[in-house]
Design an enzyme around this catalytic site. Sequence first.
Site, PDB file in Angstrom:
ATOM      1  CG  ASP A 176     -36.555  11.044   7.641  1.00  0.00           C
ATOM      2  OD1 ASP A 176     -37.812  11.758   7.664  1.00  0.00           O
ATOM      3  OD2 ASP A 176     -36.565   9.976   7.918  1.00  0.00           O
ATOM      4  CG  HIS A 177     -40.371  15.336   5.286  1.00  0.00           C
ATOM      5  ND1 HIS A 177     -40.634  13.876   4.844  1.00  0.00           N
ATOM      6  CD2 HIS A 177     -41.672  15.016   5.725  1.00  0.00           C
ATOM      7  CE1 HIS A 177     -41.858  12.827   5.183  1.00  0.00           C
ATOM      8  NE2 HIS A 177     -42.669  13.736   5.584  1.00  0.00           N
ATOM      9  CG  HIS A 239     -40.233   9.060   8.399  1.00  0.00           C
ATOM     10  ND1 HIS A 239     -39.237   9.953   7.387  1.00  0.00           N
ATOM     11  CD2 HIS A 239     -41.565   8.681   7.130  1.00  0.00           C
ATOM     12  CE1 HIS A 239     -39.892  10.103   6.138  1.00  0.00           C
ATOM     13  NE2 HIS A 239     -41.148   9.731   5.856  1.00  0.00           N
TER      14      HIS A 239
END
Length: 482
Positions: A176-177, A239
Amino acid sequence: MVSRIIPVNEFDLVVFGGTGDLAKRKILPALFKRFCDGQIPEGSRIVGAARSAHTLDAYRDLVAEALSEFAKELARDQDALRAFCEIVHYVAIDARGEGGWADLAGLLKNEVRAFYFSVGPGLFSDLAERLHLHGLTNEQTRVVVEKPFGHDLETAQALNHELAQHFDESQIYRIDHYLGKETVQNLMAVRFGNILFEPLWNAQYVDHIQITVAETVGVGGRGEYYEKSGAMRDMVQNHLMQLLCLIAMEPPSKFDPDAVRDEKLKVIRALDSVQPHHIVRGQYTAADGEASYREDVDNPRSKTESFVALKCQVNNWRWAGTPFYLRTGKRLSDRDTEIRVVFKDTPHSIFGPEAGQHHNELAIQLQPDEGITLKVTIKEPGPGGMRLIDVPLDMSFAEALGPTVETPDAYERLIMDVIRGNQTLFMRNDEVEAAWAWTDPIIRGWEARGDVPKPYDAFSTGPDDAAMMMSRDQRHWRGLGK
Ligand code: NAD
Protein backbone atom coordinates in the site's frame (compact mmCIF):
# COMPACT_ATOMS: atom_id res chain seq x y z
CA MET A 1 22.43 17.23 6.47
CA VAL A 2 24.02 14.06 5.10
CA SER A 3 21.59 11.35 4.06
CA ARG A 4 22.44 8.00 5.61
CA ILE A 5 21.94 5.10 3.25
CA ILE A 6 21.59 1.66 4.74
CA PRO A 7 23.46 -0.75 2.45
CA VAL A 8 21.67 -3.81 1.11
CA ASN A 9 23.05 -7.07 -0.26
CA GLU A 10 23.18 -7.55 -4.01
CA PHE A 11 19.87 -8.74 -5.35
CA ASP A 12 17.85 -9.73 -8.39
CA LEU A 13 14.52 -8.01 -8.88
CA VAL A 14 12.12 -9.31 -11.50
CA VAL A 15 9.27 -7.02 -12.48
CA PHE A 16 6.43 -8.98 -14.02
CA GLY A 17 4.48 -6.40 -15.97
CA GLY A 18 7.81 -4.70 -16.73
CA THR A 19 6.35 -2.90 -19.75
CA GLY A 20 3.25 -1.65 -17.90
CA ASP A 21 2.23 1.75 -16.65
CA LEU A 22 3.15 1.13 -13.02
CA ALA A 23 6.61 -0.20 -13.92
CA LYS A 24 7.31 2.80 -16.13
CA ARG A 25 5.89 5.48 -13.85
CA LYS A 26 6.87 4.21 -10.42
CA ILE A 27 8.91 1.03 -10.09
CA LEU A 28 11.71 1.71 -12.59
CA PRO A 29 12.11 5.41 -11.64
CA ALA A 30 12.29 4.40 -7.95
CA LEU A 31 15.01 1.87 -8.73
CA PHE A 32 16.88 4.40 -10.84
CA LYS A 33 16.83 6.95 -8.03
CA ARG A 34 18.18 4.39 -5.57
CA PHE A 35 20.82 3.45 -8.15
CA CYS A 36 21.91 7.09 -8.52
CA ASP A 37 22.13 7.31 -4.74
CA GLY A 38 24.55 4.38 -4.75
CA GLN A 39 22.15 2.06 -2.96
CA ILE A 40 22.00 -0.67 -5.56
CA PRO A 41 25.11 -2.79 -5.09
CA GLU A 42 27.17 -4.02 -8.00
CA GLY A 43 26.13 -7.43 -9.21
CA SER A 44 22.43 -6.66 -8.74
CA ARG A 45 20.12 -6.98 -11.71
CA ILE A 46 16.68 -5.82 -12.63
CA VAL A 47 14.73 -8.02 -14.99
CA GLY A 48 11.64 -6.82 -16.79
CA ALA A 49 9.23 -9.60 -17.74
CA ALA A 50 6.08 -9.28 -19.78
CA ARG A 51 4.18 -11.01 -22.54
CA SER A 52 5.48 -9.00 -25.46
CA ALA A 53 8.69 -9.93 -27.25
CA HIS A 54 11.41 -7.28 -26.94
CA THR A 55 15.10 -7.49 -27.69
CA LEU A 56 17.28 -6.49 -24.78
CA ASP A 57 18.17 -3.24 -26.54
CA ALA A 58 14.54 -2.43 -27.26
CA TYR A 59 13.62 -2.98 -23.60
CA ARG A 60 16.52 -0.86 -22.39
CA ASP A 61 15.33 1.88 -24.76
CA LEU A 62 11.85 1.60 -23.27
CA VAL A 63 13.31 1.90 -19.78
CA ALA A 64 15.49 4.89 -20.73
CA GLU A 65 12.46 6.60 -22.27
CA ALA A 66 10.36 5.98 -19.16
CA LEU A 67 13.11 7.36 -16.92
CA SER A 68 13.53 10.42 -19.09
CA GLU A 69 9.87 11.11 -18.52
CA PHE A 70 9.37 10.03 -14.91
CA ALA A 71 12.80 10.69 -13.38
CA LYS A 72 13.58 13.69 -15.58
CA GLU A 73 16.21 15.43 -13.49
CA LEU A 74 18.38 12.39 -12.80
CA ALA A 75 17.96 11.01 -16.31
CA ARG A 76 19.73 14.08 -17.72
CA ASP A 77 22.91 12.38 -16.52
CA GLN A 78 23.43 10.17 -19.56
CA ASP A 79 26.25 8.19 -17.90
CA ALA A 80 24.03 7.29 -14.97
CA LEU A 81 21.19 6.37 -17.32
CA ARG A 82 23.47 4.14 -19.38
CA ALA A 83 24.97 2.51 -16.29
CA PHE A 84 21.51 1.79 -14.91
CA CYS A 85 20.32 0.31 -18.19
CA GLU A 86 23.31 -2.05 -18.11
CA ILE A 87 21.86 -3.82 -15.09
CA VAL A 88 18.44 -4.07 -16.72
CA HIS A 89 17.47 -7.28 -18.55
CA TYR A 90 14.33 -8.57 -20.20
CA VAL A 91 12.54 -11.86 -20.71
CA ALA A 92 9.31 -12.47 -22.56
CA ILE A 93 7.08 -14.55 -20.33
CA ASP A 94 3.38 -15.20 -20.39
CA ALA A 95 2.30 -15.80 -16.81
CA ARG A 96 0.04 -18.56 -18.09
CA GLY A 97 2.58 -20.16 -20.42
CA GLU A 98 5.71 -22.23 -19.99
CA GLY A 99 8.03 -20.27 -22.32
CA GLY A 100 10.77 -17.98 -21.03
CA TRP A 101 11.13 -19.38 -17.52
CA ALA A 102 14.42 -21.14 -18.28
CA ASP A 103 15.79 -17.85 -19.68
CA LEU A 104 14.72 -16.13 -16.49
CA ALA A 105 16.37 -18.81 -14.36
CA GLY A 106 19.59 -18.23 -16.34
CA LEU A 107 19.53 -14.53 -15.46
CA LEU A 108 19.12 -14.90 -11.71
CA LYS A 109 22.41 -15.03 -9.88
CA ASN A 110 21.79 -13.65 -6.42
CA GLU A 111 20.48 -15.21 -3.23
CA VAL A 112 18.11 -12.30 -2.57
CA ARG A 113 15.52 -12.36 -5.30
CA ALA A 114 12.36 -10.34 -5.39
CA PHE A 115 9.49 -10.91 -7.79
CA TYR A 116 7.30 -7.88 -8.25
CA PHE A 117 3.84 -8.88 -9.52
CA SER A 118 2.97 -5.65 -11.32
CA VAL A 119 0.17 -7.37 -13.19
CA GLY A 120 -3.54 -7.87 -12.53
CA PRO A 121 -4.36 -10.03 -9.46
CA GLY A 122 -5.84 -12.64 -11.81
CA LEU A 123 -2.26 -13.62 -12.65
CA PHE A 124 -0.81 -13.85 -9.13
CA SER A 125 -1.43 -17.54 -8.65
CA ASP A 126 -0.21 -18.40 -12.18
CA LEU A 127 3.03 -16.56 -11.48
CA ALA A 128 3.46 -18.03 -8.00
CA GLU A 129 2.88 -21.53 -9.30
CA ARG A 130 5.28 -21.21 -12.21
CA LEU A 131 8.02 -19.60 -10.16
CA HIS A 132 7.83 -22.61 -7.92
CA LEU A 133 7.49 -25.14 -10.73
CA HIS A 134 10.52 -23.82 -12.57
CA GLY A 135 12.66 -23.83 -9.45
CA LEU A 136 13.13 -20.06 -9.29
CA THR A 137 12.42 -19.62 -5.62
CA ASN A 138 14.65 -20.01 -2.62
CA GLU A 139 14.54 -19.04 1.06
CA GLN A 140 15.48 -15.46 0.23
CA THR A 141 12.67 -15.04 -2.25
CA ARG A 142 10.16 -12.24 -1.78
CA VAL A 143 7.03 -11.56 -3.79
CA VAL A 144 5.54 -8.11 -4.03
CA VAL A 145 1.87 -7.77 -4.88
CA GLU A 146 0.00 -4.64 -5.85
CA LYS A 147 -3.47 -3.47 -5.06
CA PRO A 148 -6.24 -4.35 -5.60
CA PHE A 149 -5.77 -7.23 -3.19
CA GLY A 150 -9.12 -8.86 -3.78
CA HIS A 151 -12.54 -7.46 -4.56
CA ASP A 152 -14.09 -8.54 -1.26
CA LEU A 153 -13.31 -10.79 1.67
CA GLU A 154 -13.88 -13.98 -0.25
CA THR A 155 -11.58 -13.08 -3.16
CA ALA A 156 -8.92 -11.70 -0.79
CA GLN A 157 -9.01 -14.96 1.17
CA ALA A 158 -8.70 -16.90 -2.07
CA LEU A 159 -5.69 -14.79 -3.14
CA ASN A 160 -4.06 -15.23 0.25
CA HIS A 161 -4.67 -18.95 0.02
CA GLU A 162 -3.17 -19.16 -3.48
CA LEU A 163 -0.05 -17.25 -2.49
CA ALA A 164 0.29 -19.30 0.68
CA GLN A 165 0.47 -22.47 -1.42
CA HIS A 166 3.90 -21.39 -2.60
CA PHE A 167 5.21 -18.74 -0.21
CA ASP A 168 5.46 -18.25 3.48
CA GLU A 169 3.69 -15.13 4.80
CA SER A 170 7.14 -13.74 5.68
CA GLN A 171 7.92 -13.71 1.93
CA ILE A 172 4.79 -11.84 0.81
CA TYR A 173 4.86 -8.04 0.54
CA ARG A 174 1.42 -6.51 -0.08
CA ILE A 175 2.06 -2.94 -1.13
CA ASP A 176 0.00 0.00 0.00
CA HIS A 177 2.18 2.80 -1.25
CA TYR A 178 0.68 5.25 1.26
CA LEU A 179 2.62 3.43 3.95
CA GLY A 180 5.88 4.22 2.17
CA LYS A 181 5.31 7.95 2.33
CA GLU A 182 7.80 9.81 4.45
CA THR A 183 5.08 11.65 6.34
CA VAL A 184 3.27 8.46 7.24
CA GLN A 185 6.45 7.15 8.81
CA ASN A 186 6.89 10.51 10.42
CA LEU A 187 3.46 10.15 11.92
CA MET A 188 4.83 7.19 13.87
CA ALA A 189 7.99 9.14 14.75
CA VAL A 190 5.91 12.08 15.98
CA ARG A 191 3.57 9.88 18.02
CA PHE A 192 6.09 7.50 19.50
CA GLY A 193 9.28 9.55 19.50
CA ASN A 194 7.91 12.50 21.49
CA ILE A 195 6.55 12.60 25.00
CA LEU A 196 4.38 15.53 23.98
CA PHE A 197 1.62 13.90 21.97
CA GLU A 198 1.00 10.45 23.35
CA PRO A 199 -0.55 11.58 26.68
CA LEU A 200 -3.09 13.63 24.69
CA TRP A 201 -3.71 11.00 22.04
CA ASN A 202 -7.04 9.68 23.27
CA ALA A 203 -10.74 10.38 23.67
CA GLN A 204 -10.17 12.62 26.66
CA TYR A 205 -8.29 15.23 24.63
CA VAL A 206 -9.06 14.51 20.98
CA ASP A 207 -12.42 15.80 19.78
CA HIS A 208 -12.34 13.95 16.47
CA ILE A 209 -10.09 12.89 13.63
CA GLN A 210 -10.54 13.55 9.92
CA ILE A 211 -8.82 11.72 7.09
CA THR A 212 -9.20 13.13 3.60
CA VAL A 213 -7.86 11.71 0.35
CA ALA A 214 -9.07 14.01 -2.42
CA GLU A 215 -8.18 14.01 -6.09
CA THR A 216 -8.98 16.49 -8.82
CA VAL A 217 -8.73 13.88 -11.55
CA GLY A 218 -11.69 11.80 -12.66
CA VAL A 219 -11.52 8.09 -13.40
CA GLY A 220 -9.84 8.78 -16.74
CA GLY A 221 -8.77 5.66 -18.59
CA ARG A 222 -9.43 3.45 -15.55
CA GLY A 223 -13.22 3.58 -16.04
CA GLU A 224 -13.70 -0.12 -16.67
CA TYR A 225 -11.79 -1.10 -13.51
CA TYR A 226 -13.25 1.70 -11.40
CA GLU A 227 -16.85 0.96 -12.32
CA LYS A 228 -16.46 -2.47 -10.68
CA SER A 229 -14.62 -1.03 -7.73
CA GLY A 230 -15.80 2.41 -6.60
CA ALA A 231 -14.20 4.64 -4.00
CA MET A 232 -14.94 2.27 -1.13
CA ARG A 233 -12.95 -0.61 -2.58
CA ASP A 234 -10.39 1.51 -4.42
CA MET A 235 -9.45 3.86 -1.57
CA VAL A 236 -11.22 3.28 1.75
CA GLN A 237 -10.56 -0.44 2.22
CA ASN A 238 -6.83 0.07 1.78
CA HIS A 239 -5.33 3.58 1.94
CA LEU A 240 -7.76 5.30 4.30
CA MET A 241 -7.98 2.32 6.64
CA GLN A 242 -4.20 2.05 6.77
CA LEU A 243 -3.95 5.71 7.75
CA LEU A 244 -6.70 5.24 10.31
CA CYS A 245 -4.79 2.30 11.80
CA LEU A 246 -1.57 4.28 12.18
CA ILE A 247 -3.39 7.15 13.86
CA ALA A 248 -5.45 5.00 16.19
CA MET A 249 -3.14 2.12 17.08
CA GLU A 250 -1.59 1.53 20.47
CA PRO A 251 2.18 1.98 20.71
CA PRO A 252 3.76 -1.27 19.56
CA SER A 253 6.37 -2.68 21.93
CA LYS A 254 8.98 -2.21 19.23
CA PHE A 255 9.22 -1.00 15.66
CA ASP A 256 9.13 -4.46 14.22
CA PRO A 257 6.89 -5.81 11.46
CA ASP A 258 4.65 -8.04 13.49
CA ALA A 259 4.50 -5.78 16.53
CA VAL A 260 3.29 -2.89 14.33
CA ARG A 261 0.93 -5.01 12.29
CA ASP A 262 -0.58 -6.65 15.37
CA GLU A 263 -1.53 -3.22 16.67
CA LYS A 264 -2.97 -2.12 13.32
CA LEU A 265 -5.06 -5.27 13.15
CA LYS A 266 -6.51 -4.59 16.60
CA VAL A 267 -7.74 -1.21 15.35
CA ILE A 268 -9.54 -2.70 12.36
CA ARG A 269 -11.12 -5.31 14.59
CA ALA A 270 -12.27 -2.60 17.00
CA LEU A 271 -14.10 -0.62 14.30
CA ASP A 272 -17.85 -0.51 14.73
CA SER A 273 -20.14 -1.27 11.83
CA VAL A 274 -21.04 1.96 10.06
CA GLN A 275 -24.69 3.03 10.27
CA PRO A 276 -26.28 3.84 6.86
CA HIS A 277 -26.93 7.46 7.98
CA HIS A 278 -23.22 7.84 8.78
CA ILE A 279 -22.14 7.31 5.22
CA VAL A 280 -22.54 9.41 2.09
CA ARG A 281 -21.84 8.23 -1.43
CA GLY A 282 -21.42 10.58 -4.35
CA GLN A 283 -20.83 10.65 -8.07
CA TYR A 284 -19.35 13.63 -9.94
CA THR A 285 -21.30 15.44 -12.60
CA ALA A 286 -19.96 17.16 -15.72
CA ALA A 287 -18.30 20.58 -15.44
CA ASP A 288 -15.76 22.84 -17.10
CA GLY A 289 -15.77 20.77 -20.26
CA GLU A 290 -15.00 17.59 -18.28
CA ALA A 291 -17.23 14.55 -18.59
CA SER A 292 -19.42 13.29 -15.76
CA TYR A 293 -18.59 10.05 -13.98
CA ARG A 294 -21.33 8.26 -15.90
CA GLU A 295 -19.94 9.50 -19.20
CA ASP A 296 -16.42 8.55 -18.15
CA VAL A 297 -17.44 4.97 -17.47
CA ASP A 298 -19.91 4.91 -20.35
CA ASN A 299 -22.78 3.77 -18.15
CA PRO A 300 -25.71 6.22 -17.88
CA ARG A 301 -27.19 4.22 -14.99
CA SER A 302 -24.02 3.61 -13.02
CA LYS A 303 -24.50 3.26 -9.26
CA THR A 304 -20.79 3.22 -8.49
CA GLU A 305 -19.53 5.89 -6.10
CA SER A 306 -16.65 8.22 -6.96
CA PHE A 307 -16.93 9.77 -3.47
CA VAL A 308 -17.42 8.38 0.03
CA ALA A 309 -17.61 10.15 3.36
CA LEU A 310 -18.24 8.20 6.52
CA LYS A 311 -18.15 8.42 10.25
CA CYS A 312 -16.90 5.51 12.31
CA GLN A 313 -15.81 4.69 15.82
CA VAL A 314 -12.91 2.70 17.17
CA ASN A 315 -14.52 0.81 20.02
CA ASN A 316 -11.75 0.57 22.54
CA TRP A 317 -10.69 2.21 25.79
CA ARG A 318 -8.54 4.85 24.07
CA TRP A 319 -11.04 6.08 21.50
CA ALA A 320 -14.50 5.46 22.97
CA GLY A 321 -16.71 8.36 21.86
CA THR A 322 -14.19 9.97 19.47
CA PRO A 323 -15.51 9.95 15.91
CA PHE A 324 -13.27 9.30 12.94
CA TYR A 325 -14.46 10.95 9.74
CA LEU A 326 -13.11 9.57 6.48
CA ARG A 327 -13.68 11.01 3.04
CA THR A 328 -12.26 10.37 -0.37
CA GLY A 329 -13.30 11.26 -3.86
CA LYS A 330 -12.40 12.05 -7.40
CA ARG A 331 -12.93 15.32 -9.26
CA LEU A 332 -12.86 17.32 -6.05
CA SER A 333 -11.72 20.90 -5.61
CA ASP A 334 -8.12 20.07 -4.62
CA ARG A 335 -5.59 17.31 -4.66
CA ASP A 336 -5.20 16.90 -0.97
CA THR A 337 -4.34 14.01 1.30
CA GLU A 338 -4.27 14.85 4.95
CA ILE A 339 -5.11 13.78 8.44
CA ARG A 340 -6.41 16.24 11.00
CA VAL A 341 -6.32 15.46 14.67
CA VAL A 342 -8.64 18.04 16.18
CA PHE A 343 -8.12 18.47 19.91
CA LYS A 344 -10.85 19.54 22.32
CA ASP A 345 -11.37 23.10 23.43
CA THR A 346 -9.66 24.15 26.62
CA PRO A 347 -12.00 23.23 29.49
CA HIS A 348 -12.27 26.82 30.68
CA SER A 349 -11.29 30.10 29.06
CA ILE A 350 -9.65 32.50 31.49
CA PHE A 351 -9.73 35.21 28.83
CA GLY A 352 -13.48 35.61 28.71
CA PRO A 353 -15.93 34.99 25.85
CA GLU A 354 -14.62 37.85 23.68
CA ALA A 355 -11.27 36.04 23.28
CA GLY A 356 -13.11 33.18 21.59
CA GLN A 357 -12.80 29.43 22.03
CA HIS A 358 -9.71 27.86 20.54
CA HIS A 359 -8.36 24.40 20.15
CA ASN A 360 -5.18 22.78 18.95
CA GLU A 361 -5.03 20.84 15.76
CA LEU A 362 -2.38 18.59 14.29
CA ALA A 363 -2.49 18.45 10.49
CA ILE A 364 -0.49 15.75 8.78
CA GLN A 365 -0.24 16.49 5.10
CA LEU A 366 0.70 13.74 2.65
CA GLN A 367 -0.16 15.32 -0.67
CA PRO A 368 0.61 17.46 -2.56
CA ASP A 369 3.40 18.47 -0.15
CA GLU A 370 4.46 16.44 2.83
CA GLY A 371 4.62 18.08 6.22
CA ILE A 372 3.14 18.34 9.68
CA THR A 373 1.57 21.44 11.17
CA LEU A 374 0.52 21.98 14.75
CA LYS A 375 -2.00 24.74 15.23
CA VAL A 376 -1.46 26.57 18.51
CA THR A 377 -3.28 29.47 20.09
CA ILE A 378 -1.41 32.68 20.84
CA LYS A 379 -2.22 36.25 21.63
CA GLU A 380 -2.86 38.42 18.64
CA PRO A 381 0.05 40.86 18.63
CA GLY A 382 -0.55 44.52 19.44
CA PRO A 383 -2.52 46.55 21.92
CA GLY A 384 -6.24 46.15 22.44
CA GLY A 385 -6.49 43.47 25.06
CA MET A 386 -6.22 39.75 24.97
CA ARG A 387 -7.47 38.51 21.64
CA LEU A 388 -6.50 34.98 20.70
CA ILE A 389 -5.58 33.69 17.27
CA ASP A 390 -4.50 30.32 15.90
CA VAL A 391 -1.11 30.12 14.23
CA PRO A 392 0.60 27.15 12.65
CA LEU A 393 3.78 25.72 14.15
CA ASP A 394 5.09 24.39 10.88
CA MET A 395 7.20 21.29 10.56
CA SER A 396 7.92 21.59 6.89
CA PHE A 397 10.48 18.87 6.24
CA ALA A 398 12.05 20.70 3.33
CA GLU A 399 12.70 23.76 5.48
CA ALA A 400 13.77 21.98 8.64
CA LEU A 401 16.07 19.46 7.01
CA GLY A 402 17.52 21.70 4.34
CA PRO A 403 17.39 21.50 0.58
CA THR A 404 19.80 18.54 0.36
CA VAL A 405 17.22 16.13 1.74
CA GLU A 406 14.73 15.27 -0.95
CA THR A 407 11.58 13.41 0.09
CA PRO A 408 11.93 10.01 -1.54
CA ASP A 409 9.04 8.54 -3.45
CA ALA A 410 7.14 5.90 -1.47
CA TYR A 411 8.15 3.23 -3.97
CA GLU A 412 11.86 3.90 -3.37
CA ARG A 413 11.45 3.22 0.31
CA LEU A 414 9.17 0.23 -0.14
CA ILE A 415 11.23 -1.54 -2.78
CA MET A 416 14.39 -1.21 -0.70
CA ASP A 417 12.47 -2.55 2.32
CA VAL A 418 11.56 -5.59 0.22
CA ILE A 419 15.23 -6.13 -0.56
CA ARG A 420 16.13 -5.70 3.12
CA GLY A 421 13.38 -8.13 4.09
CA ASN A 422 11.55 -5.63 6.27
CA GLN A 423 7.77 -6.10 6.20
CA THR A 424 6.82 -3.34 8.65
CA LEU A 425 5.27 -1.12 5.98
CA PHE A 426 3.45 -3.92 4.16
CA MET A 427 0.02 -5.35 4.90
CA ARG A 428 -0.25 -8.76 6.45
CA ASN A 429 -2.84 -11.33 5.25
CA ASP A 430 -5.03 -10.97 8.36
CA GLU A 431 -4.99 -7.15 8.12
CA VAL A 432 -6.24 -7.21 4.54
CA GLU A 433 -8.93 -9.72 5.36
CA ALA A 434 -10.08 -7.78 8.42
CA ALA A 435 -10.32 -4.62 6.30
CA TRP A 436 -12.51 -6.42 3.78
CA ALA A 437 -14.61 -7.92 6.56
CA TRP A 438 -15.37 -4.35 7.65
CA THR A 439 -16.09 -2.88 4.19
CA ASP A 440 -18.02 -5.84 2.73
CA PRO A 441 -21.25 -5.38 4.76
CA ILE A 442 -21.31 -1.68 3.87
CA ILE A 443 -21.05 -2.43 0.15
CA ARG A 444 -23.53 -5.30 0.39
CA GLY A 445 -25.97 -2.97 2.15
CA TRP A 446 -25.80 -0.50 -0.76
CA GLU A 447 -26.33 -3.28 -3.25
CA ALA A 448 -29.27 -4.72 -1.33
CA ARG A 449 -30.94 -1.30 -1.06
CA GLY A 450 -30.18 -0.35 -4.67
CA ASP A 451 -28.52 2.77 -3.24
CA VAL A 452 -27.80 5.47 -5.83
CA PRO A 453 -24.90 7.85 -5.12
CA LYS A 454 -25.71 11.55 -4.71
CA PRO A 455 -24.54 13.70 -7.63
CA TYR A 456 -21.96 16.37 -6.78
CA ASP A 457 -20.49 19.19 -8.80
CA ALA A 458 -17.12 18.44 -10.31
CA PHE A 459 -14.33 20.39 -8.55
CA SER A 460 -16.46 20.93 -5.45
CA THR A 461 -15.94 19.44 -1.99
CA GLY A 462 -18.41 16.62 -2.66
CA PRO A 463 -22.14 16.13 -2.05
CA ASP A 464 -23.92 18.49 0.37
CA ASP A 465 -24.91 15.48 2.45
CA ALA A 466 -21.26 15.01 3.44
CA ALA A 467 -21.19 18.53 4.88
CA MET A 468 -24.56 17.92 6.56
CA MET A 469 -23.28 14.74 8.19
CA MET A 470 -20.63 16.88 9.86
CA SER A 471 -22.87 19.79 10.76
CA ARG A 472 -25.30 17.41 12.50
CA ASP A 473 -22.37 16.76 14.86
CA GLN A 474 -21.60 20.53 15.15
CA ARG A 475 -18.36 20.00 13.24
CA HIS A 476 -17.07 20.83 9.79
CA TRP A 477 -14.67 19.35 7.28
CA ARG A 478 -11.27 20.97 7.23
CA GLY A 479 -8.75 21.58 4.51
CA LEU A 480 -10.45 20.96 1.20
CA GLY A 481 -11.90 23.89 -0.73
CA LYS A 482 -10.03 26.57 1.25
P1 NAD B 1 -0.75 -2.16 -17.41
O1 NAD B 1 -1.95 -2.72 -18.10
O2 NAD B 1 -0.18 -0.87 -17.85
O3 NAD B 1 0.43 -3.23 -17.53
C1 NAD B 1 0.23 -4.59 -17.31
C2 NAD B 1 1.54 -5.32 -17.53
O4 NAD B 1 1.29 -6.72 -17.33
C3 NAD B 1 2.13 -5.20 -18.93
O5 NAD B 1 3.53 -5.19 -18.83
C4 NAD B 1 1.69 -6.49 -19.60
O6 NAD B 1 2.56 -6.92 -20.66
C5 NAD B 1 1.78 -7.45 -18.45
N1 NAD B 1 0.95 -8.63 -18.64
C6 NAD B 1 -0.39 -8.66 -18.90
N2 NAD B 1 -0.79 -9.95 -19.05
C7 NAD B 1 0.30 -10.72 -18.86
C8 NAD B 1 0.54 -12.12 -18.88
N3 NAD B 1 -0.44 -13.00 -19.12
N4 NAD B 1 1.79 -12.55 -18.64
C9 NAD B 1 2.80 -11.69 -18.38
N5 NAD B 1 2.65 -10.36 -18.37
C10 NAD B 1 1.41 -9.88 -18.60
O7 NAD B 1 -1.11 -2.18 -15.86
P2 NAD B 1 -0.43 -1.30 -14.71
O8 NAD B 1 -1.11 -0.01 -14.61
O9 NAD B 1 1.05 -1.32 -14.88
O10 NAD B 1 -0.85 -2.11 -13.40
C11 NAD B 1 -0.29 -3.34 -13.02
C12 NAD B 1 -0.94 -3.79 -11.71
O11 NAD B 1 -0.67 -2.83 -10.70
C13 NAD B 1 -2.47 -3.86 -11.80
O12 NAD B 1 -2.92 -4.91 -10.98
C14 NAD B 1 -2.93 -2.54 -11.21
O13 NAD B 1 -4.21 -2.63 -10.64
C15 NAD B 1 -1.87 -2.32 -10.15
N6 NAD B 1 -1.68 -0.91 -9.82
C16 NAD B 1 -1.36 -0.01 -10.78
C17 NAD B 1 -1.16 1.33 -10.42
C18 NAD B 1 -0.77 2.36 -11.46
O14 NAD B 1 -0.56 3.50 -11.04
N7 NAD B 1 -0.66 2.02 -12.71
C19 NAD B 1 -1.29 1.72 -9.10
C20 NAD B 1 -1.59 0.77 -8.13
C21 NAD B 1 -1.78 -0.54 -8.52
